[in-house]
Design an enzyme around this catalytic site. Structure first.
Site, PDB file in Angstrom:
ATOM      1  N   ASN A  50       0.595  -1.247   0.480  1.00  0.00           N
ATOM      2  CA  ASN A  50      -0.063  -0.095  -0.235  1.00  0.00           C
ATOM      3  C   ASN A  50       0.788   1.706   0.280  1.00  0.00           C
ATOM      4  OD1 ASN A  50      -1.967  -2.085   0.098  1.00  0.00           O
ATOM      5  ND2 ASN A  50      -2.343  -1.268   2.648  1.00  0.00           N
ATOM      6  N   ARG A 116      -0.692 -14.688   7.030  1.00  0.00           N
ATOM      7  CA  ARG A 116       0.616 -14.066   6.698  1.00  0.00           C
ATOM      8  C   ARG A 116       1.390 -14.516   5.186  1.00  0.00           C
ATOM      9  NH1 ARG A 116       0.943  -9.153   7.555  1.00  0.00           N
ATOM     10  NH2 ARG A 116       2.720  -9.315   6.610  1.00  0.00           N
ATOM     11  N   GLY A 231      -3.736   9.241  14.373  1.00  0.00           N
ATOM     12  CA  GLY A 231      -5.856   9.415  14.008  1.00  0.00           C
ATOM     13  C   GLY A 231      -5.973  10.839  13.761  1.00  0.00           C
ATOM     14  N   GLY A 234      -3.899  13.671  14.362  1.00  0.00           N
ATOM     15  CA  GLY A 234      -2.930  14.367  13.407  1.00  0.00           C
ATOM     16  C   GLY A 234      -1.327  13.607  13.536  1.00  0.00           C
ATOM     17  N   ALA A 235      -0.423  14.501  13.956  1.00  0.00           N
ATOM     18  CA  ALA A 235       0.613  13.458  14.061  1.00  0.00           C
ATOM     19  C   ALA A 235       1.547  14.402  14.835  1.00  0.00           C
ATOM     20  CB  ALA A 235       1.052  13.080  12.625  1.00  0.00           C
ATOM     21  N   GLY A 259      -5.048   1.230   5.403  1.00  0.00           N
ATOM     22  CA  GLY A 259      -3.987   2.496   4.912  1.00  0.00           C
ATOM     23  C   GLY A 259      -3.785   3.891   5.215  1.00  0.00           C
ATOM     24  N   GLY A 261      -2.416   4.633   7.229  1.00  0.00           N
ATOM     25  CA  GLY A 261      -1.345   4.751   8.608  1.00  0.00           C
ATOM     26  C   GLY A 261       0.475   4.891   6.776  1.00  0.00           C
ATOM     27  N   ASP A 262      -0.252   4.063   6.180  1.00  0.00           N
ATOM     28  CA  ASP A 262       0.762   3.627   4.606  1.00  0.00           C
ATOM     29  C   ASP A 262       0.968   4.828   4.363  1.00  0.00           C
ATOM     30  OD1 ASP A 262       0.585   1.302   5.773  1.00  0.00           O
ATOM     31  OD2 ASP A 262      -0.770   0.462   4.701  1.00  0.00           O
TER      32      ASP A 262
END
Length: 325
Positions: A50, A116, A231, A234-235, A259, A261-262
């Site tokens: 992703n 996996r 989330g 923000g960051a 996705g 975070g990706d």
């Protein structure tokens, strides 16, 4: 791990998981031991794959290396190439492509059931000689470090990058799996990486800190730049033991957080590799892509040529389960 700075341009090599996501959004309360109406879609996914797709949308050249079931090489290659990713997929004759069932709640939060599959068989020789060594950046998904079967490959790739002076970015990926392997081990494997992108839960597992800010500061002593994603809040970006600032999110209706975070990683890495604008500006680039990711179902960027997704991954025939002689 490297004294190279961002802004050097060139190709990013992404190594890690490629998965078939089955995303389930119930249309009402879940009825146990009976039927519940739901919206169900199948998408190609995997954290590393992703991230590669989102990164390619920023204009950065991207090569992705991973392993899928032998029957799915063509399908997953085409899915990655549709976004401009140079896909180097190895077909596993024994293991099927990994799968995740993702159950969404009304707020778009996820409960995931993970198999996996072929990702666990990734070998050092699956990554061609010279590919890592000539990269502008190597990005690794933490899933490749928390699983014993593939950990040796990930550690070998980190060593190749270190020897060649190639910077590394790492996404810790899973708070529950980090608890299993232990924070000290994960930090030892990845210390010195140029970039690290934990979410707030992962950051707290890695540091024992109470807040995202405290965790970001602690982690910034092990990594060049740290962006702790929080989330809807923000960051937090930190470097050298100091908080550089907070990236404020733009309001958006969350449909599916899979996705996000990706996408944030991709936006941050794309800015850092292309122009090294500084941690906060790179974080804002990441937040813009993450906003796009949460507004729709599925973990990859939208594309006009999306095919129907109500079919499920093919199951290899018995002959495809046998290891070649």
């Amino acid at each position: 791990m490297s004294d190279r700075s961002g802004g050097r341009g060139g190709r990013v090599v992404v190594v890690g998981d490629v998965i078939d996501d089955v995303v389930v959004r119930p249309e009402g309360p879940v009825t146990h031991d009976s039927d519940t109406r739901a919206q169900i879609v199948r998408r190609e996914g995997g954290s590393a794959a992703n991230m590669a797709c989102w990164l390619a949308t920023t204009g950065v050249p991207v090569t992705f290396v991973g392993r899928v079931g032998a029957a799915d090489v063509e399908r997953h290659t085409a899915a990655l190439q549709a976004f401009g990713v140079d896909a180097l997929l190895v077909g596993d004759a024994e293991q099927e492509t990994g799968r995740i069932i993702i159950l969404l709640d009304d707020d778009g939060a996820r409960t995931m059931f993970t198999d996996r599959g072929a990702n666990l068989g990734l070998l050092p020789q699956d990554v061609p000689a010279g590919l890592v060594e000539g990269a502008a950046l190597l990005h690794l998904s933490g899933y490749s470090l928390v699983e014993p079967g593939v950990r040796s490959t990930a550690v070998a790739l980190l060593a190749r990058a270190r020897e060649a002076g190639v910077p590394v970015s790492v996404d810790p990926s899973s708070a529950s799996f980090l608890r299993e392997v232990g924070a000290a081990s994960f930090l030892a494997w990845t210390a010195g990486s140029a970039l690290c992108f934990p979410n707030s839960d992962e950051a707290r597992v890695l540091t024992g800190a109470d807040t995202a800010e405290e965790a970001a500061v602690a982690l910034s002593r092990s990594y060049g730049l740290v962006a702790v994603t929080c989330g809807a809040h923000g960051a937090v970006v930190a470097a050298g033991g100091l908080v550089l600032g907070t990236v404020a999110p733009e309001p958006v209706q969350t449909v599916d957080s899979t996705g996000a975070g990706d996408a944030f990683c991709a936006g941050f890495v794309g800015a850092w590799v292309s122009s090294d604008p500084g941690g906060l500006v790179a974080g804002e680039a990441g937040a813009r892509l993450a906003r796009d990711a949460v507004g729709r179902m599925g973990a990859r960027p939208p594309r006009s040529a999306d095919r129907p997704t109500d079919d499920f991954p093919r199951v290899p025939t018995p002959s495809q389960h046998r290891r070649p002689a």
